[in-house]
Design a protein around this motif. Sequence first.
Motif, short mmCIF file in Angstrom:
data_model
loop_
_atom_site.label_atom_id
_atom_site.label_comp_id
_atom_site.label_asym_id
_atom_site.label_seq_id
_atom_site.Cartn_x
_atom_site.Cartn_y
_atom_site.Cartn_z
N PHE A 8 0.83 -1.20 0.00
CA PHE A 8 0.00 0.00 0.00
C PHE A 8 0.86 1.25 0.00
CE2 PHE A 8 -2.60 -3.39 1.85
CZ PHE A 8 -3.64 -3.37 0.92
N GLN A 11 2.57 2.50 5.25
CA GLN A 11 2.38 1.53 6.33
C GLN A 11 3.07 2.13 7.55
OE1 GLN A 11 4.89 -2.12 6.86
NE2 GLN A 11 3.09 -3.08 5.95
N ASN A 61 -6.68 15.11 16.48
CA ASN A 61 -6.40 14.83 15.06
C ASN A 61 -6.10 16.15 14.35
OD1 ASN A 61 -8.94 15.96 13.94
ND2 ASN A 61 -9.89 14.20 14.92
N GLY A 62 -5.61 16.05 13.13
CA GLY A 62 -5.22 17.24 12.38
C GLY A 62 -6.41 18.09 11.96
N THR A 63 -7.55 17.44 11.71
CA THR A 63 -8.72 18.18 11.25
C THR A 63 -9.24 19.11 12.36
OG1 THR A 63 -9.26 16.36 9.79
CG2 THR A 63 -11.03 17.91 10.25
N ALA A 88 -9.92 17.89 4.24
CA ALA A 88 -9.95 18.57 5.55
C ALA A 88 -9.56 20.04 5.42
CB ALA A 88 -9.01 17.86 6.52
N VAL A 131 -1.17 25.04 1.71
CA VAL A 131 -0.80 23.69 2.16
C VAL A 131 0.61 23.39 1.67
CG1 VAL A 131 -1.39 21.22 2.00
CG2 VAL A 131 -3.21 22.95 1.97
N ASP A 157 -1.55 24.86 6.43
CA ASP A 157 -1.87 23.46 6.64
C ASP A 157 -0.58 22.70 6.36
OD1 ASP A 157 -2.55 20.81 6.43
OD2 ASP A 157 -4.48 21.18 5.44
N ALA A 159 0.05 19.63 7.42
CA ALA A 159 -0.25 18.23 7.79
C ALA A 159 0.82 17.27 7.30
CB ALA A 159 -1.61 17.83 7.23
N HIS A 160 1.43 17.58 6.15
CA HIS A 160 2.43 16.66 5.57
C HIS A 160 3.86 17.03 5.94
CE1 HIS A 160 -0.60 16.33 1.96
NE2 HIS A 160 -1.09 15.88 3.09
N HIS A 183 -1.71 11.55 11.92
CA HIS A 183 -2.50 10.37 11.54
C HIS A 183 -1.59 9.17 11.27
CE1 HIS A 183 -4.86 7.89 8.64
NE2 HIS A 183 -5.77 8.08 9.57
N THR A 185 -1.09 7.44 8.85
CA THR A 185 -0.42 7.41 7.54
C THR A 185 0.70 8.45 7.43
OG1 THR A 185 -2.11 8.93 6.70
CG2 THR A 185 -2.48 6.58 6.31
N ARG A 313 -1.69 5.74 -4.63
CA ARG A 313 -2.87 6.57 -4.36
C ARG A 313 -2.86 7.76 -5.30
NH1 ARG A 313 -6.55 6.23 0.01
NH2 ARG A 313 -6.80 4.00 0.16
N TYR A 315 -3.55 10.83 -4.72
CA TYR A 315 -3.65 12.06 -3.93
C TYR A 315 -3.30 13.24 -4.82
CZ TYR A 315 -3.34 9.12 0.32
OH TYR A 315 -3.53 8.20 1.30
N PHE A 316 -4.17 14.26 -5.08
CA PHE A 316 -5.40 14.55 -4.44
C PHE A 316 -6.53 14.67 -5.46
CE2 PHE A 316 -2.34 15.59 -1.18
CZ PHE A 316 -2.93 14.96 -0.09
N1 T4K Z 1 -4.68 18.50 5.81
C1 T4K Z 1 -4.08 17.71 4.90
C2 T4K Z 1 -3.31 18.35 3.80
C3 T4K Z 1 -4.15 16.32 5.02
O1 T4K Z 1 -3.58 15.52 4.09
C4 T4K Z 1 -4.87 15.76 6.10
C5 T4K Z 1 -4.99 14.33 6.23
C6 T4K Z 1 -5.46 16.63 7.04
C7 T4K Z 1 -5.34 18.00 6.86
C8 T4K Z 1 -6.24 16.13 8.21
O2 T4K Z 1 -5.44 15.46 9.16
P1 T4K Z 1 -6.12 14.26 10.06
O3 T4K Z 1 -7.42 14.78 10.60
O4 T4K Z 1 -6.30 13.05 9.18
O5 T4K Z 1 -5.08 14.07 11.13
C9 T4K Z 1 -5.43 9.52 4.63
C10 T4K Z 1 -5.58 10.01 6.07
O6 T4K Z 1 -6.76 9.55 6.69
C11 T4K Z 1 -5.48 11.48 6.23
O7 T4K Z 1 -4.92 11.69 7.53
C12 T4K Z 1 -4.54 12.15 5.23
N2 T4K Z 1 -4.55 13.56 5.32
C13 T4K Z 1 -4.89 11.72 3.82
C14 T4K Z 1 -3.95 12.34 2.81
O8 T4K Z 1 -4.73 10.32 3.74
P2 T4K Z 1 -6.79 7.78 3.23
O9 T4K Z 1 -8.26 7.73 3.04
O10 T4K Z 1 -5.93 7.79 2.04
O11 T4K Z 1 -6.27 6.63 4.23
P3 T4K Z 1 -6.38 5.07 4.09
O12 T4K Z 1 -7.09 4.55 5.28
O13 T4K Z 1 -6.92 4.67 2.76
O14 T4K Z 1 -4.85 4.66 4.20
C15 T4K Z 1 -3.97 4.64 3.09
C16 T4K Z 1 -3.15 3.35 3.17
O15 T4K Z 1 -2.36 3.35 4.34
C17 T4K Z 1 -4.02 2.10 3.26
O16 T4K Z 1 -4.23 1.60 1.97
C18 T4K Z 1 -3.22 1.15 4.12
C19 T4K Z 1 -2.30 2.05 4.92
N3 T4K Z 1 -2.68 2.14 6.32
C20 T4K Z 1 -3.64 3.03 6.71
C21 T4K Z 1 -4.00 3.14 8.03
C22 T4K Z 1 -5.07 4.11 8.47
C23 T4K Z 1 -2.07 1.32 7.23
O17 T4K Z 1 -1.22 0.49 6.86
N4 T4K Z 1 -2.41 1.42 8.55
C24 T4K Z 1 -3.36 2.30 9.00
O18 T4K Z 1 -3.62 2.38 10.21
O19 T4K Z 1 -6.64 9.12 4.09
#
Ligand code: T4K
Length: 373
Positions: A8, A11, A61-63, A88, A131, A157, A159-160, A183, A185, A313, A315-316
């Motif tokens: 993925f 990780q 959390n970041g949001t 977010a 950002v 922002d 976050a990254h 988060h 990730t 992925r 993104y975005f």
């Molecule tokens: N501002 C920006 C610019 C951001 O990018 C983000 C968050 C925020 C603000 C808000 O911060 P937070 O409120 O989230 O702290 C992810 C994250 O949920 C998100 O935090 C992040 N940005 C965004 C860019 O990416 P998804 O939907 O891509 O995550 P998900 O669950 O599909 O995970 C991606 C891969 O990671 C999975 O295929 C497997 C792996 N994974 C994921 C998790 C959660 C793991 O191996 N273990 C895990 O616990 O959103």
Amino acid sequence: MSDREPIFVTQPALPDLEAFMPYLREIWDRRMLTNGGPMEQRLEAALCDYLGVKHISLFCNGTQALITAVQAAGLSGEVITTPYSFVATAHSLLWNHLTPVFVDIDPSTMNIDPARIEAAITERTTAILPVHCYGHPCDVQGIRQVAERHGLKVIYDAAHAFGVRDEGGSLLRHGDLSVLSFHATKVFSTFEGGAIICPDEATKRRVDQLKNFGLVPGGATVEFVGTNGKMSEIHAAFGLLQLEHLIEALDRRRLIDQRYREGLAKVAGIRCIDGVGEHLANHAYFPILVEPSYPLARDVLFEHLAAHQIHGRLYFQPLLSNLPMYRDLPSANPANLTVANRVVGQVICLPIYPNLEHETVDFIIGLIAGTNA
Ligand code: T4K
């Protein structure tokens, strides 16, 4: 379909479980589970030290941190932001009853283009919310100059951008406030978590109050319409443990980044995005752009990788300005956002994380170069 184990985009790097036990024991013994406990205070101090900043307030959390940062800045009307981010970013404005105004990005960094900000400013504009996309620094000087000319606040922002530096120190020192995400990730994780970097003690006190319902310290009364944005002791403890392994994790990311760059350098039609100098970066993401000269369309390459169990992925995608709650805004018109609309159709974020094997990186490079197809 390949019989390889799925890979993925990221990780989390988890330290040995046994190493977490002393932290848990301490929390159990103390029975102080949240609300500004010692773990939270220790993590705040450790992060100030590690990041080279003076004042930090931890969040669940970041949001929530972003929403609170926008609230703390006391904004009204319109806020200029980028369409090329996670949802977010723009949502933090809607939660604060503000109108996002999207401005196009710079094709070399994928960050908001300061040269285009001025044209989007109206008498209702009160701030800019840029950002540091993928952890690559915005043009902070360009943004500061526009903001100063027009009396606008700047909330980054970030976050990254955990740990990213520029020549003068932490990238997080720029703007009125910067917001991090911890988060799962992210480069540095507390499972869920985030933070606001504050410029001074008074701002930190206000932010601390806003994340604790608006209660005055001691709880005698409530001054603001705050939220519950606090980080629990268990999350803070995990952060402290993570910090012990961070330098090693960042180093592994750096080597993977370097390997991708070297391996993809000669692949026609694939562009890697330059960020900041390698020892200043955090290598949070590895985005590539699939340009028209590449033999396959971006979506075809993405599916080709997925068929070999490489799950990058996009993104975005979709762009924030194309989402249902934003697309009717005048600034969301794709004609105003030509770079962002083009780039979002070209990008793939490739897997990058500390435990990613170099053999897998070579396999991915081979798939993209066509040698393993
Ligand atoms: N501002 C920006 C610019 C951001 O990018 C983000 C968050 C925020 C603000 C808000 O911060 P937070 O409120 O989230 O702290 C992810 C994250 O949920 C998100 O935090 C992040 N940005 C965004 C860019 O990416 P998804 O939907 O891509 O995550 P998900 O669950 O599909 O995970 C991606 C891969 O990671 C999975 O295929 C497997 C792996 N994974 C994921 C998790 C959660 C793991 O191996 N273990 C895990 O616990 O959103």
